[in-house]
Design a protein around this motif. Sequence first.
Motif, PDB file in Angstrom:
ATOM      1  N   ASN A  18      34.262  47.480  11.163  1.00  0.00           N
ATOM      2  CA  ASN A  18      34.446  47.419  12.607  1.00  0.00           C
ATOM      3  C   ASN A  18      35.772  46.719  12.876  1.00  0.00           C
ATOM      4  N   LEU A  19      36.666  47.399  13.593  1.00  0.00           N
ATOM      5  CA  LEU A  19      37.999  46.864  13.818  1.00  0.00           C
ATOM      6  C   LEU A  19      37.971  45.618  14.702  1.00  0.00           C
ATOM      7  N   THR A  20      37.089  45.583  15.692  1.00  0.00           N
ATOM      8  CA  THR A  20      37.006  44.410  16.560  1.00  0.00           C
ATOM      9  C   THR A  20      36.586  43.182  15.770  1.00  0.00           C
ATOM     10  N   ARG A  21      35.571  43.337  14.935  1.00  0.00           N
ATOM     11  CA  ARG A  21      35.143  42.206  14.101  1.00  0.00           C
ATOM     12  C   ARG A  21      36.248  41.782  13.137  1.00  0.00           C
ATOM     13  N   TYR A  22      36.938  42.762  12.585  1.00  0.00           N
ATOM     14  CA  TYR A  22      38.027  42.449  11.659  1.00  0.00           C
ATOM     15  C   TYR A  22      39.106  41.615  12.351  1.00  0.00           C
ATOM     16  N   VAL A  23      39.526  42.057  13.527  1.00  0.00           N
ATOM     17  CA  VAL A  23      40.606  41.368  14.239  1.00  0.00           C
ATOM     18  C   VAL A  23      40.259  39.904  14.502  1.00  0.00           C
ATOM     19  N   PHE A  24      39.031  39.638  14.940  1.00  0.00           N
ATOM     20  CA  PHE A  24      38.679  38.291  15.382  1.00  0.00           C
ATOM     21  C   PHE A  24      38.058  37.412  14.307  1.00  0.00           C
ATOM     22  N   THR A  25      37.580  37.985  13.212  1.00  0.00           N
ATOM     23  CA  THR A  25      36.859  37.151  12.254  1.00  0.00           C
ATOM     24  C   THR A  25      37.397  37.199  10.835  1.00  0.00           C
ATOM     25  N   HIS A  26      38.178  38.204  10.471  1.00  0.00           N
ATOM     26  CA  HIS A  26      38.642  38.278   9.086  1.00  0.00           C
ATOM     27  C   HIS A  26      39.773  37.274   8.864  1.00  0.00           C
ATOM     28  N   PRO A  27      39.728  36.509   7.790  1.00  0.00           N
ATOM     29  CA  PRO A  27      40.743  35.461   7.580  1.00  0.00           C
ATOM     30  C   PRO A  27      42.164  35.979   7.394  1.00  0.00           C
ATOM     31  N   ARG A  28      42.322  37.260   7.054  1.00  0.00           N
ATOM     32  CA  ARG A  28      43.661  37.793   6.809  1.00  0.00           C
ATOM     33  C   ARG A  28      44.206  38.578   7.986  1.00  0.00           C
ATOM     34  N   ALA A  29      43.411  38.778   9.016  1.00  0.00           N
ATOM     35  CA  ALA A  29      43.824  39.663  10.108  1.00  0.00           C
ATOM     36  C   ALA A  29      45.092  39.172  10.794  1.00  0.00           C
ATOM     37  N   ARG A  30      45.190  37.878  11.052  1.00  0.00           N
ATOM     38  CA  ARG A  30      46.363  37.373  11.773  1.00  0.00           C
ATOM     39  C   ARG A  30      47.641  37.496  10.950  1.00  0.00           C
ATOM     40  N   THR A  31      47.499  37.488   9.639  1.00  0.00           N
ATOM     41  CA  THR A  31      48.673  37.644   8.778  1.00  0.00           C
ATOM     42  C   THR A  31      49.089  39.102   8.676  1.00  0.00           C
ATOM     43  N   ILE A  32      48.110  39.981   8.550  1.00  0.00           N
ATOM     44  CA  ILE A  32      48.403  41.400   8.361  1.00  0.00           C
ATOM     45  C   ILE A  32      48.840  42.063   9.659  1.00  0.00           C
ATOM     46  N   LEU A  33      48.183  41.723  10.769  1.00  0.00           N
ATOM     47  CA  LEU A  33      48.546  42.304  12.066  1.00  0.00           C
ATOM     48  C   LEU A  33      49.604  41.417  12.707  1.00  0.00           C
ATOM     49  N   ILE A  34      50.842  41.826  12.610  1.00  0.00           N
ATOM     50  CA  ILE A  34      51.962  40.983  13.052  1.00  0.00           C
ATOM     51  C   ILE A  34      51.843  40.652  14.538  1.00  0.00           C
ATOM     52  N   ASP A  35      51.493  41.624  15.348  1.00  0.00           N
ATOM     53  CA  ASP A  35      51.304  41.405  16.785  1.00  0.00           C
ATOM     54  C   ASP A  35      49.809  41.228  17.069  1.00  0.00           C
ATOM     55  N   TRP A  36      49.218  40.202  16.451  1.00  0.00           N
ATOM     56  CA  TRP A  36      47.777  40.004  16.527  1.00  0.00           C
ATOM     57  C   TRP A  36      47.294  39.878  17.967  1.00  0.00           C
ATOM     58  N   ASP A  37      47.986  39.139  18.803  1.00  0.00           N
ATOM     59  CA  ASP A  37      47.555  38.957  20.192  1.00  0.00           C
ATOM     60  C   ASP A  37      47.481  40.286  20.925  1.00  0.00           C
ATOM     61  N   GLN A  38      48.435  41.140  20.688  1.00  0.00           N
ATOM     62  CA  GLN A  38      48.441  42.455  21.324  1.00  0.00           C
ATOM     63  C   GLN A  38      47.230  43.273  20.895  1.00  0.00           C
ATOM     64  N   ILE A  39      46.953  43.301  19.606  1.00  0.00           N
ATOM     65  CA  ILE A  39      45.820  44.076  19.108  1.00  0.00           C
ATOM     66  C   ILE A  39      44.508  43.486  19.591  1.00  0.00           C
ATOM     67  N   ALA A  40      44.420  42.155  19.644  1.00  0.00           N
ATOM     68  CA  ALA A  40      43.209  41.509  20.153  1.00  0.00           C
ATOM     69  C   ALA A  40      42.964  41.897  21.610  1.00  0.00           C
ATOM     70  N   ASP A  41      44.023  41.912  22.421  1.00  0.00           N
ATOM     71  CA  ASP A  41      43.885  42.329  23.821  1.00  0.00           C
ATOM     72  C   ASP A  41      43.375  43.770  23.908  1.00  0.00           C
ATOM     73  N   GLU A  42      43.918  44.639  23.078  1.00  0.00           N
ATOM     74  CA  GLU A  42      43.522  46.044  23.108  1.00  0.00           C
ATOM     75  C   GLU A  42      42.056  46.215  22.743  1.00  0.00           C
ATOM     76  N   GLN A  43      41.615  45.523  21.697  1.00  0.00           N
ATOM     77  CA  GLN A  43      40.233  45.694  21.250  1.00  0.00           C
ATOM     78  C   GLN A  43      39.235  45.211  22.300  1.00  0.00           C
ATOM     79  N   VAL A  44      39.529  44.092  22.942  1.00  0.00           N
ATOM     80  CA  VAL A  44      38.610  43.584  23.956  1.00  0.00           C
ATOM     81  C   VAL A  44      38.609  44.487  25.176  1.00  0.00           C
ATOM     82  N   PHE A  45      39.774  44.972  25.581  1.00  0.00           N
ATOM     83  CA  PHE A  45      39.819  45.878  26.736  1.00  0.00           C
ATOM     84  C   PHE A  45      39.030  47.150  26.455  1.00  0.00           C
ATOM     85  N   ASN A  46      39.102  47.646  25.229  1.00  0.00           N
ATOM     86  CA  ASN A  46      38.373  48.863  24.878  1.00  0.00           C
ATOM     87  C   ASN A  46      36.868  48.701  25.076  1.00  0.00           C
ATOM     88  N   LEU A  47      36.361  47.482  24.906  1.00  0.00           N
ATOM     89  CA  LEU A  47      34.926  47.263  25.050  1.00  0.00           C
ATOM     90  C   LEU A  47      34.440  47.617  26.455  1.00  0.00           C
TER      91      LEU A  47
END
Length: 279
Positions: free
Chosen positions: A155-184
Amino acid sequence: MGTPLGTFLRAKRDSLRPEDLGLAEHQRRRAPGLRRSELASRAGISVEYLTRIEQGRDRNPSRSIVNALADALQLDAAERTYLDYLAKISGDACARHDRPAPPERTVRPAVHQILQLLEPGIAFVTNRLGDILAHTNGFSTVMRDTGLLSTDQPNLTRYVFTHPRARTILIDWDQIADEQVFNLWLGPSTETFEWFTAEFAAVAGAEFTRRLHRHIPPTRTPLRMAHPQGYQLRWDREMLELPAPDAQQLIILLPADDATATAVDHLGRHSHRATLRAV
């Protein structure tokens, strides 16, 4: 059994430092965050009553109590709205155990055929909750070392907010986090949204809850990744809405520059080919 309201209050209390609320630090603490006694005192309620709320033994605190807790925790407008929402479902839906059926996870054969035609492209099928329902081999090759596909039901939403490597791998983490929550907010149903967000908030924490009531669509930008193999990847994203009964989207990642295309070619040559799989 606890409630989403109690879980949120405990998580918020644990996340605050006494000095954030102007409380003097007089003695060493065994755990970070506010003590129950400090929050209860600020809210004007007893420690025993706060304990009952946090443990789910009181599911129907009054509006005045909920407002007092919001004031005591210095919640912002979005968090206050979310607290009101949790108080409502904790008293109603949780008490009835009225959990809706999960969204449909079946991907139609025709959509699987489309994925096969897109090989070796980078594409996957998802829903608004972030479930990754099917994908191409190319997607698996690129995401293999990121941890995104390491669970039985990724699940991409869970990955973004809970995986320990997500913030390192997703360079624009805040942008992706905003997108995933809006999609809900966009589906697949109000009931599923309410249960997913209520249960997930306790795990995802404040970064998730403070985004929940933003209703402004985030600006879509290229997806940038710092791949664990050392590649800097940049993707243009195309999303195709599948027919309404599916409540699913087909997302295609297109290399946005030559460096990304070259990196994908290198990753593909060093990977073991696997068959297309639905998860």
